[in-house]
Design a protein around this motif. Sequence first.
Motif, short mmCIF file in Angstrom:
data_model
loop_
_atom_site.label_atom_id
_atom_site.label_comp_id
_atom_site.label_asym_id
_atom_site.label_seq_id
_atom_site.Cartn_x
_atom_site.Cartn_y
_atom_site.Cartn_z
N CYS A 178 0.82 -1.21 0.00
CA CYS A 178 0.00 0.00 0.00
C CYS A 178 0.86 1.25 0.00
CB CYS A 178 -0.93 0.01 1.21
SG CYS A 178 -2.14 -1.34 1.21
N LEU A 226 -0.36 4.93 0.55
CA LEU A 226 -0.90 4.67 1.87
C LEU A 226 0.14 3.91 2.68
CD1 LEU A 226 -4.44 3.46 0.76
CD2 LEU A 226 -3.76 5.77 1.37
N LEU A 259 2.15 3.20 6.76
CA LEU A 259 2.42 3.34 8.18
C LEU A 259 3.92 3.19 8.38
CD1 LEU A 259 -0.39 1.17 9.82
CD2 LEU A 259 -0.30 3.65 9.74
N GLY A 316 -8.03 0.51 9.17
CA GLY A 316 -7.50 1.75 8.62
C GLY A 316 -7.21 2.79 9.68
N LYS A 317 -7.01 4.00 9.22
CA LYS A 317 -6.60 5.10 10.09
C LYS A 317 -7.36 6.36 9.69
CE LYS A 317 -2.29 7.48 11.47
NZ LYS A 317 -0.83 7.53 11.24
N PHE A 352 -7.60 10.35 10.34
CA PHE A 352 -6.74 11.41 10.84
C PHE A 352 -7.52 12.40 11.70
CE2 PHE A 352 -4.82 10.51 6.50
CZ PHE A 352 -3.90 9.61 7.01
N ASP A 399 -4.68 10.65 15.91
CA ASP A 399 -5.36 9.86 14.89
C ASP A 399 -6.05 8.65 15.52
OD1 ASP A 399 -4.25 11.62 13.03
OD2 ASP A 399 -2.46 10.36 12.78
N TYR A 428 -6.84 4.66 15.02
CA TYR A 428 -6.57 3.40 14.34
C TYR A 428 -7.78 2.49 14.55
CZ TYR A 428 -1.75 5.10 14.50
OH TYR A 428 -0.62 5.86 14.36
N GLY A 457 -9.33 7.87 0.00
CA GLY A 457 -8.53 7.26 1.06
C GLY A 457 -8.77 5.78 1.19
N VAL A 495 -7.89 -1.07 2.93
CA VAL A 495 -7.51 -0.18 4.02
C VAL A 495 -8.04 1.21 3.72
CG1 VAL A 495 -5.31 0.53 3.01
CG2 VAL A 495 -5.55 0.47 5.51
N TYR A 496 -8.26 1.99 4.78
CA TYR A 496 -8.71 3.37 4.63
C TYR A 496 -7.76 4.29 5.39
CZ TYR A 496 -11.39 7.68 5.00
OH TYR A 496 -11.77 9.00 4.94
N PHE A 497 -7.23 5.28 4.70
CA PHE A 497 -6.43 6.33 5.32
C PHE A 497 -7.04 7.67 4.89
CE2 PHE A 497 -3.50 2.86 5.55
CZ PHE A 497 -2.65 3.12 6.62
#
Length: 279
Positions: free
Chosen positions: A13, A18, A20, A48-49, A51, A56, A58, A246, A261-263
């Motif tokens: 990702c 995306l 970490l 995901g995360k 913001f 943030d 998680y 995201g 995943v979502y960011f």
Amino acid sequence: MDINSLVHTLDTCGQMGLILSTEESLVLHNSLLLLQNENHFRKIFFWGKIFGEEQDYYIAYGYQKDALLGNTFYYSKNCTDWGLLPPASEAAKLLTPFCATKFQGDPSVVVDILVEDDEITIPEKERKPKIRPLKEEDRLAATVYYINFEAVVIPRGVLFKREDGVVVENLSFQGLDDLESLEVKTFLHFRKPEQKWNKNLLTRNDYNYAIDFLDSAGDDVPEGCFAVQTSPGGTYVIVKSLYWPGFMLWHRLKTPEYGFVYFGHGKKCFDVPFMVQAL
């Protein structure tokens, strides 16, 4: 994404924007293993995360029996201490789309939302704006609910519905081929189906109820609200939601490997119908 391949999938990702840090990945992996053991989950996933201004969030989820309807969600601000994310209330679902501010990172913060009286039951001249309180923890739950409902998709064949109605992971799933991966209808919503059971029956020649019981992303409105693209070399297919920037699903073609995943900031893009028409 499955924590057993957390570091590998985050590397994948990361190549797509995306990512970490290595420290976050390792701490997440260890803490989610502990969370899985404490709750006797069959599997646990990093969702995901989201913001925030100060901290943030998680998000993770796990299940004990049913891979679709038995998911329990948790949130953390430090990748270590996890709290149970409450189910999204109807009030939070109604108020969250009207909240324009960013998340603060404090679940106890209360935001005042200015809304009008019911437009259906109250005449326009008699409507009065009202201030409704919305706790950030409830807003977080509603945001996760909306992203799950509208954006999260999985490749066709990943889940299998048994005769007793329980949904499990399909151990015989061997991945999508090059042609299948280019069609949006090949990706299914990862939620309780809303359409009639025979919707896919009428549109697919290779219909199989055991794997086609979910709603297809190809039926979403407007057409084109999901972007499907392949990575250089054609190894991966990537699906992104235009409504929820995201979110990303990745799938390694001709293998069972996939993850989503979502960011993001937890904000929906309501301009998608105009953007798609312009294209």
